[in-house]
Structures are given as structure tokens and as C-alpha cells.
Design a protein around this motif. Sequence first.
Motif, short mmCIF file in Angstrom:
data_model
loop_
_atom_site.label_atom_id
_atom_site.label_comp_id
_atom_site.label_asym_id
_atom_site.label_seq_id
_atom_site.Cartn_x
_atom_site.Cartn_y
_atom_site.Cartn_z
N ASP A 182 7.75 2.77 38.01
CA ASP A 182 7.36 4.17 38.14
C ASP A 182 7.04 4.76 36.77
N PRO A 183 6.00 5.60 36.70
CA PRO A 183 5.67 6.23 35.42
C PRO A 183 6.74 7.22 35.00
N GLY A 199 7.97 10.79 33.34
CA GLY A 199 7.52 12.16 33.18
C GLY A 199 7.11 12.82 34.48
N ARG A 200 6.74 14.05 34.35
CA ARG A 200 6.40 14.85 35.53
C ARG A 200 4.93 14.65 35.92
N PRO A 201 4.60 14.78 37.20
CA PRO A 201 3.19 14.68 37.63
C PRO A 201 2.41 15.90 37.16
N GLU A 211 -3.75 14.92 39.97
CA GLU A 211 -4.00 13.94 41.02
C GLU A 211 -5.47 13.56 41.04
N GLU A 232 0.70 5.39 32.94
CA GLU A 232 0.92 6.81 33.23
C GLU A 232 0.67 7.17 34.69
N THR A 267 -1.71 9.48 40.82
CA THR A 267 -1.03 10.66 40.27
C THR A 267 -0.74 10.40 38.80
N HIS A 275 1.10 11.12 35.35
CA HIS A 275 2.39 11.63 34.88
C HIS A 275 2.34 11.78 33.35
N ARG A 276 2.99 12.79 32.87
CA ARG A 276 3.12 13.02 31.44
C ARG A 276 4.57 13.35 31.09
#
Length: 334
Positions: free
Chosen positions: A106-107, A109-111, A114, A306, A330, A332-333
Motif C-alpha cells: 500500500d502507498p 500517505g493520504r489520497p 484519482e 505512490e 489513487t 497518495h502523498r
Amino acid sequence: MDTATADPTVTGYGSGRRPGGGRRFRTWCAALLFAGVSVVVGCRTADTDGITPVPQLLAFLPWLLVPTAAGLLFTLLARWWTGAVWGVVLLGLLAWFIEPYGKTGDPVGRPVAELRVLTANVEFGQATGALIDAVRREKPDVVFVQECDYGCDAALKRELTDSHPHRQAVEGGGSEGSVILSRFPLKATDGVPGTMGMPGAVADVGGHTIRLQLAHPMPPLPEQVRLWQRELDRLRDTAAAASADGPTVLAGDFNASQDHAAFRRILDTGLRDAARLDGADRTPTWPSRTTPAFGAQIDHVLVSEEFAAAGARFLTLPDTDHRALLVDLTLHRA
């Protein structure tokens, strides 16, 4: 003369077959099957694509279970126990290599964004109409189109400019043309040099920069294996540089599966196969017209770490021998 001695039903004389001939025949059949499979599996073990016909057979590596199983049946009928061990070893290696290759996870950070991506080989532009219908129905944000000839390019401009106003293309006839269509603004990049068009771009997705690269190297035809390897190596170099700079999507017809060493080297740059992330890593995409259930997955969407991937679907388009791949990404950062 003793008639009992001369009777072929008693002595076996005149039967046209030496005693044990059937057993030897079954042993030879098993040995030939195992030898052919061993060459391909040996190249897979050595992490090389070898020479023709190995690269072509590697695309269908899971189906080598069939001749291996047939060889094992021959060994049992022939009671050739050394051959049975040979066959069991081949089955074990095939089962090992059929497992998905490459990184997952799983990446972090938050999404933050999209992106729905569609990649399709329209086979010399023949499936352009079907692709346009699919784009209108599925509403992808970015579309990677391979083998988009001049007529295909004109039709996409005419029919999809309103929904996908941004584009980066390499124009050409037959299989040489390729196009990236996008709802988001694009900035052109150098792309990847090749016999067929492989344009690149940088997309601005809600303020987030994503590198896009279309893949379409030459297929590993008997006289073009070295060219195929060189063009996949160029894609690997581009993938390594792009993913080091940030979020990257590399999509298209790679003319290669995870059983090809040249394709695994692209995955080794850190990219992940979106279909595998969604549990569909062995779904065939080619040849969809002739043997759809017995093909190979050579059309891919590869993403940097990411991205998370979901909803991977393979679309059957009329008039092309490739299935299109649609996947939701999606970003993520941290």
C-alpha cells in the motif's frame, strides 16, 4: 517343424513389433516433451529471454503445464521413474514461476487525486469506433492508444476532443501511430524512441504532476528479438528516470509478459503492475480474437509506488486482437 514353435501368437515372431517397443516409445515421447519444456524453463530460471523460439514460448509459460503433465503420463505408462522425477521438478518450477512477479504494498500517505486509465491497442485503427464507444461509456481520465493510424487519429480528434481536449501523439500509418488523450492539461516530453510511436507527457492532475508514458515496443518476432529487447530496455531506462522524479504511469502494449526477463527489468525499477495490485495479473489480453482463454497478458498499466489500484477490468473491443485494460488509480502523498 513344431507348429507350436512356429505359431506367432506363442513366440511373438512376425508381430511387427519388438517386445518393449511401446514402453520405449512412451519413454521417448516423455523425454522429448520434457526436453522442450526444460529449455524454456531453463531460460526463465537463468533470467534470460534466450533466442527464438524461447521468447515466443515464454509468453505462454503457464500453458507449459500441459505438455509437462502429458510427459508425466507417458512416464507412468512407461514406468520410467527417472523421467517422472524430471517431470515433477519441471512442474515445481513452473508453479513457482507462475506466481506474480514484482513489488506490491500500500502507498504511504493520504489520497490526494484519482485517475481512471484506459489502455487499448486498436490494431491498425480497426477498433477505433469501439474504443470511442468504450471511452464514452467508461469515462477514463487518460487514454493510451496504440496502433492508431491516421484515420484513427482523425476520428479521435473529431469525436473525443470535447471530453479529452489534451493530447500528445506520434502520428503514423498502420501500427506506428500512438496517442495519449487526457482530460487534464498535458505538457509534452521526449517520449521513448522506437519503431512504433511511444509518446510521453506530464499531466497536471488537480495540481499534482504525474508523468505519463505510452509503451509499444516491437513484438519478439523471430527476426526482431534483439530489437524487441532494445526497445524494452529503453522503456526500462525511462521508467527508472521517471519514477525517481515522482508519480509515474507507464501503460500500453508491451508485447511482453511477466515471464520475460526484459519486462521484469522494467518492474525492477520499482514500478508495479496495476492489474496485479487488483488481483488480475494473469488475465490474458492477447490474442483476444482467436484464443482468448489461452493467451498472455501483454497489455499493462504500470504505476509508481505512490499509486493504489482498484477496479481493473479487461474490455473486449471488436475488430482488435487485444483486450483493453481499464483501471482506477489513487495517488497518495505523504
